[in-house]
Design a protein around this motif. Structure first.
Motif, PDB file in Angstrom:
ATOM      1  N   VAL A   5     -56.025  11.368  85.065  1.00  0.00           N
ATOM      2  CA  VAL A   5     -56.315  12.048  83.902  1.00  0.00           C
ATOM      3  C   VAL A   5     -57.749  11.974  83.528  1.00  0.00           C
ATOM      4  O   VAL A   5     -58.088  10.743  83.428  1.00  0.00           O
ATOM      5  CB  VAL A   5     -55.583  11.904  82.647  1.00  0.00           C
ATOM      6  CG1 VAL A   5     -55.626  12.742  81.674  1.00  0.00           C
ATOM      7  CG2 VAL A   5     -53.814  12.122  83.233  1.00  0.00           C
ATOM      8  N   LEU A   6     -58.527  13.048  83.331  1.00  0.00           N
ATOM      9  CA  LEU A   6     -59.746  13.188  82.642  1.00  0.00           C
ATOM     10  C   LEU A   6     -59.857  13.910  81.136  1.00  0.00           C
ATOM     11  O   LEU A   6     -59.300  14.710  81.200  1.00  0.00           O
ATOM     12  CB  LEU A   6     -60.922  13.697  83.742  1.00  0.00           C
ATOM     13  CG  LEU A   6     -62.109  14.083  83.208  1.00  0.00           C
ATOM     14  CD1 LEU A   6     -62.932  12.707  82.985  1.00  0.00           C
ATOM     15  CD2 LEU A   6     -62.798  14.776  84.173  1.00  0.00           C
ATOM     16  N   VAL A   7     -60.352  13.028  80.622  1.00  0.00           N
ATOM     17  CA  VAL A   7     -60.301  13.424  79.192  1.00  0.00           C
ATOM     18  C   VAL A   7     -61.753  14.118  78.477  1.00  0.00           C
ATOM     19  O   VAL A   7     -62.852  13.207  78.738  1.00  0.00           O
ATOM     20  CB  VAL A   7     -59.761  12.607  77.707  1.00  0.00           C
ATOM     21  CG1 VAL A   7     -60.238  13.084  76.435  1.00  0.00           C
ATOM     22  CG2 VAL A   7     -58.638  11.931  78.010  1.00  0.00           C
ATOM     23  N   ALA A  12     -65.654  11.371  69.782  1.00  0.00           N
ATOM     24  CA  ALA A  12     -65.202  10.018  70.278  1.00  0.00           C
ATOM     25  C   ALA A  12     -63.740   9.618  69.872  1.00  0.00           C
ATOM     26  O   ALA A  12     -63.042   9.192  70.696  1.00  0.00           O
ATOM     27  CB  ALA A  12     -66.094   8.976  69.903  1.00  0.00           C
ATOM     28  N   ILE A  13     -63.431   9.919  68.457  1.00  0.00           N
ATOM     29  CA  ILE A  13     -62.334   9.756  67.754  1.00  0.00           C
ATOM     30  C   ILE A  13     -61.207  10.209  68.453  1.00  0.00           C
ATOM     31  O   ILE A  13     -60.109  10.009  68.644  1.00  0.00           O
ATOM     32  CB  ILE A  13     -62.246   9.875  66.312  1.00  0.00           C
ATOM     33  CG1 ILE A  13     -61.251   9.273  65.890  1.00  0.00           C
ATOM     34  CG2 ILE A  13     -62.411  11.377  66.139  1.00  0.00           C
ATOM     35  CD1 ILE A  13     -61.115   7.588  65.322  1.00  0.00           C
ATOM     36  N   VAL A  14     -61.351  11.858  68.921  1.00  0.00           N
ATOM     37  CA  VAL A  14     -60.334  12.424  69.703  1.00  0.00           C
ATOM     38  C   VAL A  14     -60.154  11.892  71.047  1.00  0.00           C
ATOM     39  O   VAL A  14     -58.852  11.726  71.638  1.00  0.00           O
ATOM     40  CB  VAL A  14     -60.801  13.869  69.700  1.00  0.00           C
ATOM     41  CG1 VAL A  14     -59.749  14.768  70.580  1.00  0.00           C
ATOM     42  CG2 VAL A  14     -60.890  14.593  68.226  1.00  0.00           C
ATOM     43  N   ARG A  15     -61.064  11.649  71.821  1.00  0.00           N
ATOM     44  CA  ARG A  15     -61.016  10.738  73.020  1.00  0.00           C
ATOM     45  C   ARG A  15     -60.166   9.518  73.063  1.00  0.00           C
ATOM     46  O   ARG A  15     -59.282   9.482  73.895  1.00  0.00           O
ATOM     47  CB  ARG A  15     -62.591  10.772  73.636  1.00  0.00           C
ATOM     48  CG  ARG A  15     -63.031  11.971  74.129  1.00  0.00           C
ATOM     49  CD  ARG A  15     -64.346  11.712  75.335  1.00  0.00           C
ATOM     50  NE  ARG A  15     -65.075  10.601  74.478  1.00  0.00           N
ATOM     51  CZ  ARG A  15     -66.321  10.777  73.783  1.00  0.00           C
ATOM     52  NH1 ARG A  15     -66.623  11.882  73.207  1.00  0.00           N
ATOM     53  NH2 ARG A  15     -67.327   9.671  73.479  1.00  0.00           N
ATOM     54  N   GLU A  16     -60.429   8.790  71.954  1.00  0.00           N
ATOM     55  CA  GLU A  16     -59.758   7.402  71.687  1.00  0.00           C
ATOM     56  C   GLU A  16     -58.512   7.772  71.482  1.00  0.00           C
ATOM     57  O   GLU A  16     -57.406   7.029  72.155  1.00  0.00           O
ATOM     58  CB  GLU A  16     -60.466   6.866  70.662  1.00  0.00           C
ATOM     59  CG  GLU A  16     -59.735   5.449  70.403  1.00  0.00           C
ATOM     60  CD  GLU A  16     -60.451   4.614  69.260  1.00  0.00           C
ATOM     61  OE1 GLU A  16     -59.695   3.820  68.668  1.00  0.00           O
ATOM     62  OE2 GLU A  16     -61.345   5.077  68.826  1.00  0.00           O
ATOM     63  N   VAL A  31     -58.714   8.300  84.277  1.00  0.00           N
ATOM     64  CA  VAL A  31     -59.881   7.893  85.305  1.00  0.00           C
ATOM     65  C   VAL A  31     -61.177   7.977  84.633  1.00  0.00           C
ATOM     66  O   VAL A  31     -62.241   7.695  85.096  1.00  0.00           O
ATOM     67  CB  VAL A  31     -59.444   8.632  86.619  1.00  0.00           C
ATOM     68  CG1 VAL A  31     -58.384   8.207  87.078  1.00  0.00           C
ATOM     69  CG2 VAL A  31     -59.806  10.095  86.114  1.00  0.00           C
ATOM     70  N   GLY A  32     -61.417   8.955  83.516  1.00  0.00           N
ATOM     71  CA  GLY A  32     -62.672   9.115  82.961  1.00  0.00           C
ATOM     72  C   GLY A  32     -62.533   9.812  81.579  1.00  0.00           C
ATOM     73  O   GLY A  32     -61.612  10.593  81.315  1.00  0.00           O
ATOM     74  N   GLU A  33     -63.888  10.069  81.004  1.00  0.00           N
ATOM     75  CA  GLU A  33     -63.948  10.511  79.847  1.00  0.00           C
ATOM     76  C   GLU A  33     -65.435  11.303  79.908  1.00  0.00           C
ATOM     77  O   GLU A  33     -66.205  10.578  80.413  1.00  0.00           O
ATOM     78  CB  GLU A  33     -63.862   9.542  78.694  1.00  0.00           C
ATOM     79  CG  GLU A  33     -62.686   8.909  78.594  1.00  0.00           C
ATOM     80  CD  GLU A  33     -62.618   8.238  77.033  1.00  0.00           C
ATOM     81  OE1 GLU A  33     -63.464   8.429  76.097  1.00  0.00           O
ATOM     82  OE2 GLU A  33     -61.657   7.085  77.130  1.00  0.00           O
ATOM     83  N   ALA A  34     -65.720  12.283  78.973  1.00  0.00           N
ATOM     84  CA  ALA A  34     -66.725  12.821  78.897  1.00  0.00           C
ATOM     85  C   ALA A  34     -66.819  13.719  77.747  1.00  0.00           C
ATOM     86  O   ALA A  34     -65.855  13.968  76.938  1.00  0.00           O
ATOM     87  CB  ALA A  34     -66.908  14.211  80.103  1.00  0.00           C
ATOM     88  N   ALA A  35     -68.198  13.922  77.185  1.00  0.00           N
ATOM     89  CA  ALA A  35     -68.520  14.404  75.785  1.00  0.00           C
ATOM     90  C   ALA A  35     -69.118  15.555  76.054  1.00  0.00           C
ATOM     91  O   ALA A  35     -69.338  16.224  74.947  1.00  0.00           O
ATOM     92  CB  ALA A  35     -69.288  13.402  75.066  1.00  0.00           C
ATOM     93  N   ALA A  40     -68.612  16.074  82.250  1.00  0.00           N
ATOM     94  CA  ALA A  40     -67.283  16.655  82.677  1.00  0.00           C
ATOM     95  C   ALA A  40     -67.446  16.898  84.096  1.00  0.00           C
ATOM     96  O   ALA A  40     -66.761  16.278  84.827  1.00  0.00           O
ATOM     97  CB  ALA A  40     -66.878  17.664  81.887  1.00  0.00           C
ATOM     98  N   ILE A  41     -68.463  17.792  84.450  1.00  0.00           N
ATOM     99  CA  ILE A  41     -68.725  18.183  85.837  1.00  0.00           C
ATOM    100  C   ILE A  41     -68.947  16.917  86.752  1.00  0.00           C
ATOM    101  O   ILE A  41     -68.360  16.943  87.838  1.00  0.00           O
ATOM    102  CB  ILE A  41     -69.764  19.184  85.845  1.00  0.00           C
ATOM    103  CG1 ILE A  41     -69.174  20.561  85.334  1.00  0.00           C
ATOM    104  CG2 ILE A  41     -70.230  19.399  87.332  1.00  0.00           C
ATOM    105  CD1 ILE A  41     -70.467  21.602  84.971  1.00  0.00           C
TER     106      ILE A  41
END
Length: 71
Positions: A5-7, A12-16, A31-35, A40-41
Motif C-alpha cells: 500500500v502507498l499512502v 502528515a497527520i492524515v498519513r500517520e 511500502v511508501g508515503e508521499a505528500a 507519489a509518481i
C-alpha cells in the motif's frame, strides 16, 4: 502475501493515521508515503504498490492525475 500500500496525502497527520490503521491488518503493508503528486509518481515507480490511497487535493495537482500519469 500482504498487499503493498502507498499512502498519498499532503497532511502528515492524515498519513500517520492511515499508516496506523493499515498497519493493524496483517494482509496489508505500507511500502511508501508521499505528500505531493510528484512524490507519489516517484514512489509508485519505485515501489510498484498493489493499492494506492490518495488524497484528491494535493499541493501540485489533483490526486486523480496520479492515476492518469501512472495508469
Amino acid at each position: 502475501m500482504a498487499l503493498r500500500v502507498l499512502v498519498i496525502d499532503d497532511h502528515a497527520i492524515v498519513r500517520e493515521g492511515l499508516r496506523r490503521l493499515i498497519s493493524k491488518d496483517d494482509e496489508l503493508r505500507i511500502v511508501g508515503e508521499a505528500a505531493s503528486k510528484n512524490e507519489a509518481i516517484a514512489q509508485i515507480s519505485h515501489h510498484n504498490p498493489d493499492v494506492i490511497v490518495v488524497d484528491l487535493h494535493l499541493p501540485d495537482g489533483s490526486g486523480l492525475e496520479v492515476d492518469i500519469v501512472t495508469g
